[in-house]
Design a protein around this motif. Structure first.
Motif, PDB file in Angstrom:
ATOM      1  N   GLU A   1     -17.687 -15.003  17.665  1.00  0.00           N
ATOM      2  CA  GLU A   1     -16.377 -14.377  17.479  1.00  0.00           C
ATOM      3  C   GLU A   1     -16.254 -13.763  16.081  1.00  0.00           C
ATOM      4  O   GLU A   1     -15.779 -12.637  15.917  1.00  0.00           O
ATOM      5  CB  GLU A   1     -15.260 -15.409  17.699  1.00  0.00           C
ATOM      6  CG  GLU A   1     -15.204 -15.981  19.121  1.00  0.00           C
ATOM      7  CD  GLU A   1     -16.123 -17.176  19.297  1.00  0.00           C
ATOM      8  OE1 GLU A   1     -16.142 -17.760  20.397  1.00  0.00           O
ATOM      9  OE2 GLU A   1     -16.846 -17.525  18.323  1.00  0.00           O
ATOM     10  N   ARG A   2     -16.683 -14.513  15.069  1.00  0.00           N
ATOM     11  CA  ARG A   2     -16.609 -13.999  13.699  1.00  0.00           C
ATOM     12  C   ARG A   2     -17.609 -12.858  13.486  1.00  0.00           C
ATOM     13  O   ARG A   2     -17.339 -11.904  12.754  1.00  0.00           O
ATOM     14  CB  ARG A   2     -16.872 -15.132  12.710  1.00  0.00           C
ATOM     15  CG  ARG A   2     -15.856 -16.265  12.795  1.00  0.00           C
ATOM     16  CD  ARG A   2     -16.126 -17.340  11.775  1.00  0.00           C
ATOM     17  NE  ARG A   2     -15.796 -16.902  10.413  1.00  0.00           N
ATOM     18  CZ  ARG A   2     -16.012 -17.639   9.325  1.00  0.00           C
ATOM     19  NH1 ARG A   2     -16.565 -18.844   9.442  1.00  0.00           N
ATOM     20  NH2 ARG A   2     -15.687 -17.185   8.137  1.00  0.00           N
ATOM     21  N   CYS A   3     -18.760 -12.945  14.145  1.00  0.00           N
ATOM     22  CA  CYS A   3     -19.735 -11.858  14.076  1.00  0.00           C
ATOM     23  C   CYS A   3     -19.134 -10.579  14.645  1.00  0.00           C
ATOM     24  O   CYS A   3     -19.237  -9.500  14.025  1.00  0.00           O
ATOM     25  CB  CYS A   3     -21.000 -12.238  14.855  1.00  0.00           C
ATOM     26  SG  CYS A   3     -22.200 -10.901  15.020  1.00  0.00           S
ATOM     27  N   ALA A   4     -18.492 -10.687  15.787  1.00  0.00           N
ATOM     28  CA  ALA A   4     -17.887  -9.508  16.415  1.00  0.00           C
ATOM     29  C   ALA A   4     -16.775  -8.932  15.544  1.00  0.00           C
ATOM     30  O   ALA A   4     -16.657  -7.706  15.394  1.00  0.00           O
ATOM     31  CB  ALA A   4     -17.347  -9.875  17.795  1.00  0.00           C
ATOM     32  N   ALA A   5     -15.967  -9.811  14.949  1.00  0.00           N
ATOM     33  CA  ALA A   5     -14.850  -9.344  14.120  1.00  0.00           C
ATOM     34  C   ALA A   5     -15.347  -8.561  12.912  1.00  0.00           C
ATOM     35  O   ALA A   5     -14.810  -7.492  12.573  1.00  0.00           O
ATOM     36  CB  ALA A   5     -14.005 -10.528  13.681  1.00  0.00           C
ATOM     37  N   ARG A   6     -16.381  -9.065  12.245  1.00  0.00           N
ATOM     38  CA  ARG A   6     -16.913  -8.371  11.072  1.00  0.00           C
ATOM     39  C   ARG A   6     -17.582  -7.054  11.478  1.00  0.00           C
ATOM     40  O   ARG A   6     -17.527  -6.068  10.737  1.00  0.00           O
ATOM     41  CB  ARG A   6     -17.906  -9.262  10.329  1.00  0.00           C
ATOM     42  CG  ARG A   6     -17.266 -10.337   9.483  1.00  0.00           C
ATOM     43  CD  ARG A   6     -16.262  -9.753   8.503  1.00  0.00           C
ATOM     44  NE  ARG A   6     -15.905 -10.671   7.433  1.00  0.00           N
ATOM     45  CZ  ARG A   6     -14.965 -10.451   6.543  1.00  0.00           C
ATOM     46  NH1 ARG A   6     -14.271  -9.319   6.597  1.00  0.00           N
ATOM     47  NH2 ARG A   6     -14.690 -11.332   5.598  1.00  0.00           N
ATOM     48  N   THR A   7     -18.198  -7.019  12.629  1.00  0.00           N
ATOM     49  CA  THR A   7     -18.834  -5.778  13.088  1.00  0.00           C
ATOM     50  C   THR A   7     -17.777  -4.721  13.387  1.00  0.00           C
ATOM     51  O   THR A   7     -17.962  -3.538  13.081  1.00  0.00           O
ATOM     52  CB  THR A   7     -19.699  -6.047  14.329  1.00  0.00           C
ATOM     53  OG1 THR A   7     -20.624  -7.114  14.064  1.00  0.00           O
ATOM     54  CG2 THR A   7     -20.501  -4.810  14.705  1.00  0.00           C
ATOM     55  N   VAL A   8     -16.662  -5.133  13.958  1.00  0.00           N
ATOM     56  CA  VAL A   8     -15.552  -4.192  14.199  1.00  0.00           C
ATOM     57  C   VAL A   8     -15.022  -3.654  12.877  1.00  0.00           C
ATOM     58  O   VAL A   8     -14.730  -2.460  12.738  1.00  0.00           O
ATOM     59  CB  VAL A   8     -14.431  -4.876  15.002  1.00  0.00           C
ATOM     60  CG1 VAL A   8     -13.168  -4.008  15.022  1.00  0.00           C
ATOM     61  CG2 VAL A   8     -14.896  -5.148  16.432  1.00  0.00           C
ATOM     62  N   ASP A   9     -14.899  -4.543  11.884  1.00  0.00           N
ATOM     63  CA  ASP A   9     -14.455  -4.094  10.555  1.00  0.00           C
ATOM     64  C   ASP A   9     -15.397  -3.024  10.000  1.00  0.00           C
ATOM     65  O   ASP A   9     -14.958  -2.024   9.421  1.00  0.00           O
ATOM     66  CB  ASP A   9     -14.405  -5.277   9.591  1.00  0.00           C
ATOM     67  CG  ASP A   9     -13.301  -6.275   9.928  1.00  0.00           C
ATOM     68  OD1 ASP A   9     -12.368  -5.906  10.662  1.00  0.00           O
ATOM     69  OD2 ASP A   9     -13.384  -7.425   9.453  1.00  0.00           O
ATOM     70  N   ALA A  10     -16.699  -3.253  10.168  1.00  0.00           N
ATOM     71  CA  ALA A  10     -17.678  -2.280   9.691  1.00  0.00           C
ATOM     72  C   ALA A  10     -17.549  -0.955  10.431  1.00  0.00           C
ATOM     73  O   ALA A  10     -17.697   0.120   9.832  1.00  0.00           O
ATOM     74  CB  ALA A  10     -19.095  -2.834   9.845  1.00  0.00           C
ATOM     75  N   MET A  11     -17.269  -1.016  11.717  1.00  0.00           N
ATOM     76  CA  MET A  11     -17.103   0.208  12.506  1.00  0.00           C
ATOM     77  C   MET A  11     -15.960   1.058  11.990  1.00  0.00           C
ATOM     78  O   MET A  11     -16.044   2.294  11.987  1.00  0.00           O
ATOM     79  CB  MET A  11     -16.861  -0.144  13.977  1.00  0.00           C
ATOM     80  CG  MET A  11     -18.108  -0.551  14.732  1.00  0.00           C
ATOM     81  SD  MET A  11     -17.689  -1.136  16.400  1.00  0.00           S
ATOM     82  CE  MET A  11     -16.734   0.244  17.026  1.00  0.00           C
ATOM     83  N   GLN A  12     -14.893   0.417  11.548  1.00  0.00           N
ATOM     84  CA  GLN A  12     -13.739   1.164  11.047  1.00  0.00           C
ATOM     85  C   GLN A  12     -14.118   2.013   9.838  1.00  0.00           C
ATOM     86  O   GLN A  12     -13.638   3.140   9.673  1.00  0.00           O
ATOM     87  CB  GLN A  12     -12.607   0.205  10.678  1.00  0.00           C
ATOM     88  CG  GLN A  12     -12.143  -0.677  11.833  1.00  0.00           C
ATOM     89  CD  GLN A  12     -11.771   0.142  13.069  1.00  0.00           C
ATOM     90  OE1 GLN A  12     -10.981   1.076  12.990  1.00  0.00           O
ATOM     91  NE2 GLN A  12     -12.368  -0.206  14.197  1.00  0.00           N
ATOM     92  N   ILE A  13     -14.983   1.470   8.993  1.00  0.00           N
ATOM     93  CA  ILE A  13     -15.424   2.220   7.815  1.00  0.00           C
ATOM     94  C   ILE A  13     -16.486   3.243   8.209  1.00  0.00           C
ATOM     95  O   ILE A  13     -16.492   4.371   7.707  1.00  0.00           O
ATOM     96  CB  ILE A  13     -15.975   1.259   6.754  1.00  0.00           C
ATOM     97  CG1 ILE A  13     -14.881   0.270   6.331  1.00  0.00           C
ATOM     98  CG2 ILE A  13     -16.500   2.022   5.534  1.00  0.00           C
ATOM     99  CD1 ILE A  13     -15.351  -0.810   5.412  1.00  0.00           C
TER     100      ILE A  13
END
Length: 501
Positions: free
Chosen positions: A440-452
């Motif tokens: 879950e935390r892996c997915a959340a951080r990857t989504v954050d990276a996608m935004q940038i």
């Protein structure tokens, strides 16, 4: 000679066992390989290439394709396996190219350096209109790469064509008789700094051609004779632009072109008499080798950089070199040496001055970058050690600190903003969470990276996001957050963005 528009062979053929081995391990079908070859050929402007399944079958049966097919195949398999796969390892014949278009063992003389950069940038600008210079280049690795770089430290004898007593041969010599003024030189240096800031903020894909064009123009200036101080400043600008062109090429995934620019940048740095910047170029070459899973080459390059700049580099530059050294040791699976280099990076960084006391090109190496490099070293150690939870737990707080510091930087504005580094560290944090079995935390951080990443033009960032999303989906495909991540990935991040020239 066999008919067709891209292949030919003579005499008796035997099955190409080397190519067959790589092909089988790739998991590609013959049709998929043919499609990839055609797509890559179109990107480089070789529209006459039209490969199909039967053609691939003939290659596997021993037919020798003509250029640029061998180097296209080398690039495709290198990207597939994340390591350099030379043409010869595919059982294919490599053709000879001019020094300006391939190879890294180049003459260490000012006039030759100017001529080679001028020719290479001209080719890049002309052929890059449909994508990039592409398969006219081949990656060098091992002794073929490291041995020529050793000559960076050897004083080059002045030849009859070497400045400052005669003009270089790259451009239309004698165009201007008036010397460059100090304001003109300062403007060139400030333009280089501006390009560097844009790269950090936007990624390499947006302004790569502009940097290559500026580099070409500067080599035209070097075609005239100047007083030694002016000549050195011009070569310094040339070195920095060539390095930046290489870094931008690396960022958008054009590995052979990136390596060529790095080599030319090192040659120009030698002409400028700038050992610290030469060490910086070698460090970036080492990073590229780590990316291509050649950590032994990376370690040799960074040790060469350290040896050559030990009495001239600022503490900030030395700290950066120690951090890259730690990364190489991590990928070699040598934890003691990795820890030692990481501690040296931290200790040396404490002696660094404020960023304004250092050259602009090393100003990026902030506390955030230091934490980032060391965190990625510990993360890499975890993978090399079979997903070790010990090293993953060691990486977590350091990576979190890097993410926090980059977030603070990117909350502001100005030349100190490094959006790409922030995105890369968010992905790095995601991989640490994956190592710690926290999907879950892996997915959340990857989504954050996608935004940038959506604001950048960096294939390197996009590739790492896609790889991390694929890895977490393979292990935790039923987790709701992971399903949502991959749904968003397909809709928000292009699968095959066009590479910039």
């Amino acid at each position: 000679m066999v008919g067709g528009n891209d292949s030919g062979s003579v005499g008796e053929k035997r099955p190409n066992e080397q190519l067959t081995s790589w092909f089988v391990r790739s998991g590609w079908s013959k049709g998929e390989l043919a499609r990839q070859v055609n797509r890559r050929a179109r990107q480089m402007g070789a529209n006459h290439i039209s490969t199909d399944t039967s053609r691939v079958r003939r290659w596997l049966d021993g037919e020798q394709p003509r250029e640029p097919i061998p180097h296209i195949l080398s690039e495709l398999f290198s990207e597939r396996f994340g390591a350099v796969v030379p043409v010869e390892d595919l059982g294919l014949r490599a053709v000879r190219h001019s020094a300006a278009s391939s190879g890294v063992d180049l003459p260490w003389a000012g006039s030759h350096t100017v001529a080679l950069i001028n020719e290479f940038t001209r080719s890049d600008l002309m052929l890059g209109r449909r994508g990039y210079l592409g398969t006219s280049l081949a990656m060098a690795a091992g002794p073929a790469l490291v041995d020529p770089m050793q000559r960076w430290l050897v004083p080059a004898p002045l030849g009859p064509l070497d400045p400052p007593t005669a003009t270089a041969t790259a451009g239309q010599g004698g165009r201007r008789s008036a010397p460059l003024s100090d304001p003109e030189l300062s403007q060139l240096e400030q333009t280089t700094e501006m390009f560097r800031a844009w790269d950090a903020q936007c990624g390499g894909g947006l302004r790569r051609k502009a940097v290559v064009g500026q580099l070409h123009e500067v080599t035209d200036l070097l075609s005239d004779a100047f007083a030694e101080p002016v000549r050195r400043r011009l070569f310094s600008v040339t070195a920095q632009l060539a390095e930046l062109a290489g870094w931008m090429s690396y960022d958008v995934g054009i590995q052979p072109t990136a390596q060529k620019y790095f080599v030319l940048a090192l040659h120009a740095a030698k002409e400028a008499g700038d050992r610290p910047f030469g060490a910086y170029v070698l460090a970036n070459m080492a990073r590229q080798m780590i990316h291509l899973r050649r950590p032994e080459d990376a370690l040799e390059l960074v040790h060469l950089a350290q040896y050559g700049s030990r009495d001239a580099a600022t503490p900030r530059t030395q700290a950066m070199l120690h951090a890259v050294e730690a990364r190489a040791y991590a990928n070699l699976g040598q934890p003691k040496q990795c820890h030692r280099a990481a501690r040296l990076a931290e200790a040396t960084f404490e002696d660094s001055e404020a960023p304004g006391e250092d050259p602009d090109w090393i100003g990026f190496f902030s506390e955030a970058e230091l934490n980032s490099e060391n965190a990625h070293s510990y993360r890499d150690l975890a993978y090399v050690a079979g997903r070790s939870p010990t090293y993953a737990s060691l990486a977590q707080p350091v990576m979190e600190r890097a993410v926090q510091l980059f977030a603070q930087e990117c909350a502001g504005a100005g030349p100190g903003v490094h959006h790409r580094s922030y995105a890369l560290n968010l992905v790095g944090m995601a991989t640490v969470h994956l190592l710690q079995k926290e999907p879950e935390r892996c997915a959340a951080r990857t989504v954050d990276a996608m935004q940038i990443a959506r604001r950048l033009r960096s294939e390197r960032v996009n590739t790492r996001i896609r790889k991390t999303a694929a890895n977490v989906a393979r292990e935790y495909g039923n987790v709701a957050e992971v399903i949502e991540l991959n749904d968003r990935l397909h809709s928000e991040l292009p699968e095959e963005p066009a590479l910039a020239g």
